[in-house]
Write a protein that holds these residues in place. Structure first.
Motif, short mmCIF file in Angstrom:
data_model
loop_
_atom_site.label_atom_id
_atom_site.label_comp_id
_atom_site.label_asym_id
_atom_site.label_seq_id
_atom_site.Cartn_x
_atom_site.Cartn_y
_atom_site.Cartn_z
N ARG A 167 40.01 -25.46 0.81
CA ARG A 167 41.42 -25.33 1.19
C ARG A 167 42.08 -24.04 0.69
O ARG A 167 41.78 -22.96 1.16
CB ARG A 167 42.17 -26.57 0.72
CG ARG A 167 41.67 -27.86 1.40
CD ARG A 167 42.46 -29.06 0.97
NE ARG A 167 42.17 -30.22 1.77
CZ ARG A 167 41.43 -31.27 1.35
NH1 ARG A 167 40.93 -31.28 0.13
NH2 ARG A 167 41.22 -32.30 2.15
N PHE A 168 43.04 -24.17 -0.27
CA PHE A 168 43.84 -23.01 -0.65
C PHE A 168 43.11 -21.99 -1.51
O PHE A 168 43.69 -21.00 -1.94
CB PHE A 168 45.14 -23.42 -1.34
CG PHE A 168 44.99 -24.39 -2.49
CD1 PHE A 168 44.63 -23.96 -3.74
CD2 PHE A 168 45.24 -25.74 -2.29
CE1 PHE A 168 44.51 -24.84 -4.80
CE2 PHE A 168 45.12 -26.64 -3.34
CZ PHE A 168 44.77 -26.20 -4.60
N ALA A 169 41.81 -22.19 -1.71
CA ALA A 169 41.03 -21.17 -2.41
C ALA A 169 40.99 -19.87 -1.62
O ALA A 169 40.76 -18.80 -2.18
CB ALA A 169 39.61 -21.67 -2.64
N ILE A 170 41.24 -19.95 -0.31
CA ILE A 170 41.14 -18.74 0.52
C ILE A 170 42.14 -17.67 0.12
O ILE A 170 41.96 -16.50 0.45
CB ILE A 170 41.29 -19.07 2.02
CG1 ILE A 170 42.71 -19.55 2.36
CG2 ILE A 170 40.25 -20.09 2.46
CD1 ILE A 170 42.94 -19.76 3.84
N TRP B 289 52.62 -24.49 2.52
CA TRP B 289 52.04 -25.13 3.70
C TRP B 289 51.17 -26.30 3.30
O TRP B 289 51.23 -27.37 3.90
CB TRP B 289 51.23 -24.11 4.51
CG TRP B 289 50.72 -24.67 5.81
CD1 TRP B 289 51.40 -24.73 7.00
CD2 TRP B 289 49.43 -25.27 6.05
NE1 TRP B 289 50.62 -25.33 7.96
CE2 TRP B 289 49.41 -25.67 7.40
CE3 TRP B 289 48.32 -25.51 5.25
CZ2 TRP B 289 48.32 -26.30 7.98
CZ3 TRP B 289 47.21 -26.14 5.81
CH2 TRP B 289 47.21 -26.52 7.17
N TRP B 290 50.38 -26.14 2.25
CA TRP B 290 49.53 -27.22 1.78
C TRP B 290 50.32 -28.39 1.22
O TRP B 290 49.92 -29.55 1.33
CB TRP B 290 48.52 -26.72 0.75
CG TRP B 290 47.36 -26.04 1.39
CD1 TRP B 290 47.04 -24.71 1.36
CD2 TRP B 290 46.35 -26.66 2.21
NE1 TRP B 290 45.92 -24.46 2.10
CE2 TRP B 290 45.46 -25.63 2.63
CE3 TRP B 290 46.12 -27.96 2.62
CZ2 TRP B 290 44.38 -25.89 3.45
CZ3 TRP B 290 45.03 -28.22 3.44
CH2 TRP B 290 44.17 -27.19 3.84
N THR B 291 51.47 -28.11 0.60
CA THR B 291 52.27 -29.22 0.07
C THR B 291 52.84 -30.09 1.19
O THR B 291 53.25 -31.23 0.94
CB THR B 291 53.45 -28.70 -0.79
OG1 THR B 291 54.35 -27.93 0.02
CG2 THR B 291 52.93 -27.88 -1.95
N ASN B 292 52.84 -29.56 2.41
CA ASN B 292 53.31 -30.34 3.55
C ASN B 292 52.17 -31.05 4.28
O ASN B 292 52.35 -31.52 5.41
CB ASN B 292 54.05 -29.44 4.54
CG ASN B 292 55.37 -28.95 3.98
OD1 ASN B 292 56.09 -29.70 3.32
ND2 ASN B 292 55.71 -27.68 4.23
N GLN B 293 51.01 -31.11 3.66
CA GLN B 293 49.85 -31.82 4.21
C GLN B 293 49.55 -33.02 3.31
O GLN B 293 48.63 -32.98 2.49
CB GLN B 293 48.63 -30.89 4.30
CG GLN B 293 48.89 -29.53 4.93
CD GLN B 293 49.47 -29.62 6.32
OE1 GLN B 293 49.02 -30.41 7.15
NE2 GLN B 293 50.47 -28.80 6.59
N PRO B 294 50.31 -34.11 3.41
CA PRO B 294 50.19 -35.23 2.47
C PRO B 294 48.83 -35.92 2.50
O PRO B 294 48.44 -36.57 1.52
CB PRO B 294 51.30 -36.18 2.91
CG PRO B 294 51.52 -35.86 4.37
CD PRO B 294 51.31 -34.38 4.46
#
Length: 203
Positions: free
Chosen positions: A100-103, A136-141
């Motif tokens: 995920r957010f590692a990118i 953006w990731w915080t909006n992916q529950p």
């Protein structure tokens, strides 16, 4: 170590020519020597590119190689910044999507290595890329299980997103990238906003 670093050079792709109004760029890697066609976030933004920048911090005496790595990162960023939309979402492609957010790690690794953004990009832009992506990731529950740990998948629990080297606990390993992504500190300077803090607050 020297043998491995020379081997890693075989993974580098040549710079691409200018396109339209944009200058050419380099810094991209494949996940193997010539003949390997695997190109994705893993082989560039959060594995090889980030590791090379960390190397410049751990081996400052290797000045020639270090400068080459830093120049690659600057050039790479000129392409990579276009992989994110205005909301911070990255293009969904390639392997290892469960990280995920590692990118986004390359952006912060540049701060760790004291690599100034390329011409035309300021630290405020870098901060914006990181924060928009994390928001953006915080909006992916659905990326979280009921116990608060991360699911294996991308925007949710999805085993179709896994590779043969993934395990149920592996998606948690991106937590080790937090120090690269959001709170990288070099000499007490927080990358996001260059705010001075105590390193103790990070760890």
């Amino acid at each position: 170590m020297e043998r491995d670093l020379k081997r890693l050079e075989e993974f580098q792709l040549p710079a691409h020519p200018p396109t339209g109004n944009d200058s050419g760029s380099s810094g991209w890697s494949r996940d193997g020597p010539e003949g390997v066609m695997q190109l994705d976030y893993y082989s560039s933004s959060f594995a090889i590119q980030t590791s090379q920048l960390i190397y410049t911090v751990l081996a400052p005496e290797d000045k020639v190689r270090g400068e080459k790595y830093k120049e690659r990162a600057q050039s790479f960023l000129l392409d990579f910044m276009h992989y994110f939309d205005e909301d911070g979402a990255g293009i969904t492609f390639g392997r290892s999507m469960i990280y995920r957010f590692a990118i986004i790690a390359t952006f912060s690794a540049m701060a760790l290595a004291n690599v100034e953004p390329p011409k035309g990009i300021e630290w405020g832009h870098v901060k914006g890329f990181v924060l928009r992506h994390l928001r953006w990731w915080t909006n992916q529950p659905n990326i979280f299980k009921g116990d608060g740990t991360l699911t294996v998948g991308y925007a949710g629990d999805n085993m179709n997103m896994t590779e043969n080297y993934n395990s149920p606990g592996e998606s948690q390993s991106l937590a080790k990238l937090i120090n690269r992504i959001t709170i990288l500190v070099h000499e007490g300077v927080l990358m996001l906003g260059r705010t001075r803090i105590s390193p103790l607050l990070v760890f």
